[in-house]
Design a protein around this motif. Structure first.
Motif, PDB file in Angstrom:
ATOM      1  N   UNK A 134       1.080  -1.105   0.079  1.00 24.66           N
ATOM      2  CA  UNK A 134      -0.034   0.082  -0.035  1.00 24.66           C
ATOM      3  C   UNK A 134       0.743   1.222  -0.153  1.00 24.66           C
ATOM      4  N   UNK A 135       0.700   2.132  -1.025  1.00 23.52           N
ATOM      5  CA  UNK A 135       1.287   3.348  -0.879  1.00 23.52           C
ATOM      6  C   UNK A 135       0.690   4.471  -0.114  1.00 23.52           C
ATOM      7  N   UNK A 136      -0.737   4.333  -0.340  1.00 26.41           N
ATOM      8  CA  UNK A 136      -1.693   5.329   0.445  1.00 26.41           C
ATOM      9  C   UNK A 136      -3.087   5.038   0.310  1.00 26.41           C
ATOM     10  N   UNK A 150       2.222   1.408 -10.292  1.00 27.07           N
ATOM     11  CA  UNK A 150       1.274   1.790  -9.418  1.00 27.07           C
ATOM     12  C   UNK A 150      -0.096   1.401  -9.945  1.00 27.07           C
ATOM     13  N   UNK A 151      -0.813   0.871  -9.192  1.00 25.35           N
ATOM     14  CA  UNK A 151      -2.365   0.571  -9.503  1.00 25.35           C
ATOM     15  C   UNK A 151      -3.300   1.372  -8.323  1.00 25.35           C
ATOM     16  N   UNK A 181      -4.104   7.512 -13.614  1.00 21.51           N
ATOM     17  CA  UNK A 181      -4.588   6.090 -13.784  1.00 21.51           C
ATOM     18  C   UNK A 181      -5.706   6.305 -14.962  1.00 21.51           C
ATOM     19  N   UNK A 182      -5.383   5.643 -16.110  1.00 18.98           N
ATOM     20  CA  UNK A 182      -6.441   5.621 -17.394  1.00 18.98           C
ATOM     21  C   UNK A 182      -6.802   4.532 -18.070  1.00 18.98           C
ATOM     22  N   UNK A 231      -7.265   2.711  -3.004  1.00 14.07           N
ATOM     23  CA  UNK A 231      -6.124   2.083  -2.341  1.00 14.07           C
ATOM     24  C   UNK A 231      -4.897   2.433  -3.548  1.00 14.07           C
ATOM     25  N   UNK A 232      -3.913   3.053  -3.230  1.00 19.34           N
ATOM     26  CA  UNK A 232      -2.711   3.149  -4.382  1.00 19.34           C
ATOM     27  C   UNK A 232      -1.961   2.000  -3.975  1.00 19.34           C
ATOM     28  N   UNK A 233      -1.755   0.954  -4.957  1.00 18.97           N
ATOM     29  CA  UNK A 233      -0.932   0.061  -4.657  1.00 18.97           C
ATOM     30  C   UNK A 233       0.261  -0.078  -5.656  1.00 18.97           C
ATOM     31  N   UNK A 234       1.670  -0.599  -4.898  1.00 21.68           N
ATOM     32  CA  UNK A 234       2.750  -0.771  -5.736  1.00 21.68           C
ATOM     33  C   UNK A 234       3.145  -2.211  -5.803  1.00 21.68           C
ATOM     34  N   UNK A 235       3.507  -2.417  -6.980  1.00 18.91           N
ATOM     35  CA  UNK A 235       4.103  -3.699  -7.268  1.00 18.91           C
ATOM     36  C   UNK A 235       5.433  -4.144  -6.759  1.00 18.91           C
ATOM     37  N   UNK A 236       5.796  -5.144  -6.386  1.00 15.75           N
ATOM     38  CA  UNK A 236       7.100  -5.290  -5.457  1.00 15.75           C
ATOM     39  C   UNK A 236       8.217  -5.306  -6.408  1.00 15.75           C
ATOM     40  N   UNK A 237       8.234  -5.888  -7.790  1.00 11.27           N
ATOM     41  CA  UNK A 237       9.552  -5.674  -8.600  1.00 11.27           C
ATOM     42  C   UNK A 237       9.313  -4.485  -9.504  1.00 11.27           C
TER      43      UNK A 237
END
Length: 289
Positions: free
Chosen positions: A59-61, A267-268, A183-184, A257-263
């Protein structure tokens, strides 16, 4: 409610302490409930049941928008019309969260806050380890040494928060411009009745897009996170002097929720909207990139 940020610490989701200690933005009860709810969401992601392209998510925020009053009427409480932004960091069972009013946090400050919380968590864990203590010992340490240390650190940071964030962004070459949060593209969209959120999604959810090819377990986790966000909206926007708003009483709830992938560090945005149709509450879940 007063303006400004509120930060609090938790151990495996159990509330430890908050800074400032006074009940400014929320009651202490609300902070305690937030701790457990946010920890539950982090556990969903930590288990890896929900992943994008095989990558774990963090989670970013979290963004919470004020509910739209019934029939478009304006709220009598102007302060409740503002949204909230929450940042959250966990490590080795210790967590630190912060919450801001939307108007007081920018993309650049948000990136800085996330990095700052990570440094606070690392500092506390390192301090405890050197002294031979554990996170669960914090409330019982003589003279509240860890709590006072963290409180002083936060006070020093907050006095020059924006300038520190700008300097950090330059030094880290952080990509904080708006397009990082643009995010589009829609990769997933599903609709479900709120009362059916914990049932078998294959029978109850209406999915129009699933380009992420989520597994059944991933979809269950996704919708459980959505259920948690709907509940958090009710918690954040309820009146402390009245009964808590239930899911069914929220005329319209919108959170992200702004999510970030580990590798790949992509951002999603996981967008959740709950609304009523003929006295039935539905929940739309959308994933954008």
């Amino acid at each position: 409610m007063e303006k400004g940020s509120l930060r609090w610490a938790s151990s495996d989701g159990a509330f430890l302490f908050q800074v400032p200690y006074e009940e400014t933005m929320f009651s202490l009860e609300t902070s305690i409930l937030l701790s457990s709810c946010l920890y539950a969401i982090s556990i969903f992601l930590e288990k890896g049941d929900l992943s994008f392209g095989g990558e774990r998510l963090s989670i970013i925020r979290l963004n919470f928008h004020p509910p739209i009053p019934e029939d478009g009427e304006e709220s009598s409480d102007e302060e409740n019309e503002e949204g909230y932004v929450i940042h959250s960091t966990y490590k080795s069972g210790f967590g630190f969260q912060s919450i801001f009013h939307t108007s007081e946090i920018t993309n650049e400050l948000s990136e800085f806050e996330k990095a700052f919380l990570e440094s606070v968590v690392n500092h506390v864990l390192d301090t405890l380890d050197k002294a031979g203590f554990h996170v669960s010992d914090i409330p019982f340490l003589q003279d509240n040494v860890v709590i006072n240390d963290v409180e002083q650190m936060l006070q020093e940071i907050d006095t020059k928060y924006k300038s520190l964030a700008a300097s950090w962004a330059l030094a880290a070459d952080s990509n904080c411009e708006d397009n990082r949060y643009d995010f589009s593209n829609v990769y997933y969209h599903g609709k479900i009745n709120v009362k059916d959120l914990f049932y078998d999604l294959a029978e109850h959810a209406d999915e129009s897009i699933d380009e992420l090819l989520l597994s059944k377990e991933g979809k269950m986790t996704l919708f459980r996170i959505a259920k948690s966000l709907v509940g958090l909206s009710g918690l954040l926007y309820s009146d402390d002097n009245s009964e808590k708003i239930s899911d069914e009483e929220l005329n319209f709830a919108h959170s992200e929720i702004i999510l970030e992938t580990s590798q790949s560090k992509r951002l999603f945005r996981l967008d959740v909207r709950a609304y009523n149709i003929v006295e039935e509450q539905y929940c739309d879940i959308t994933i954008m990139g």
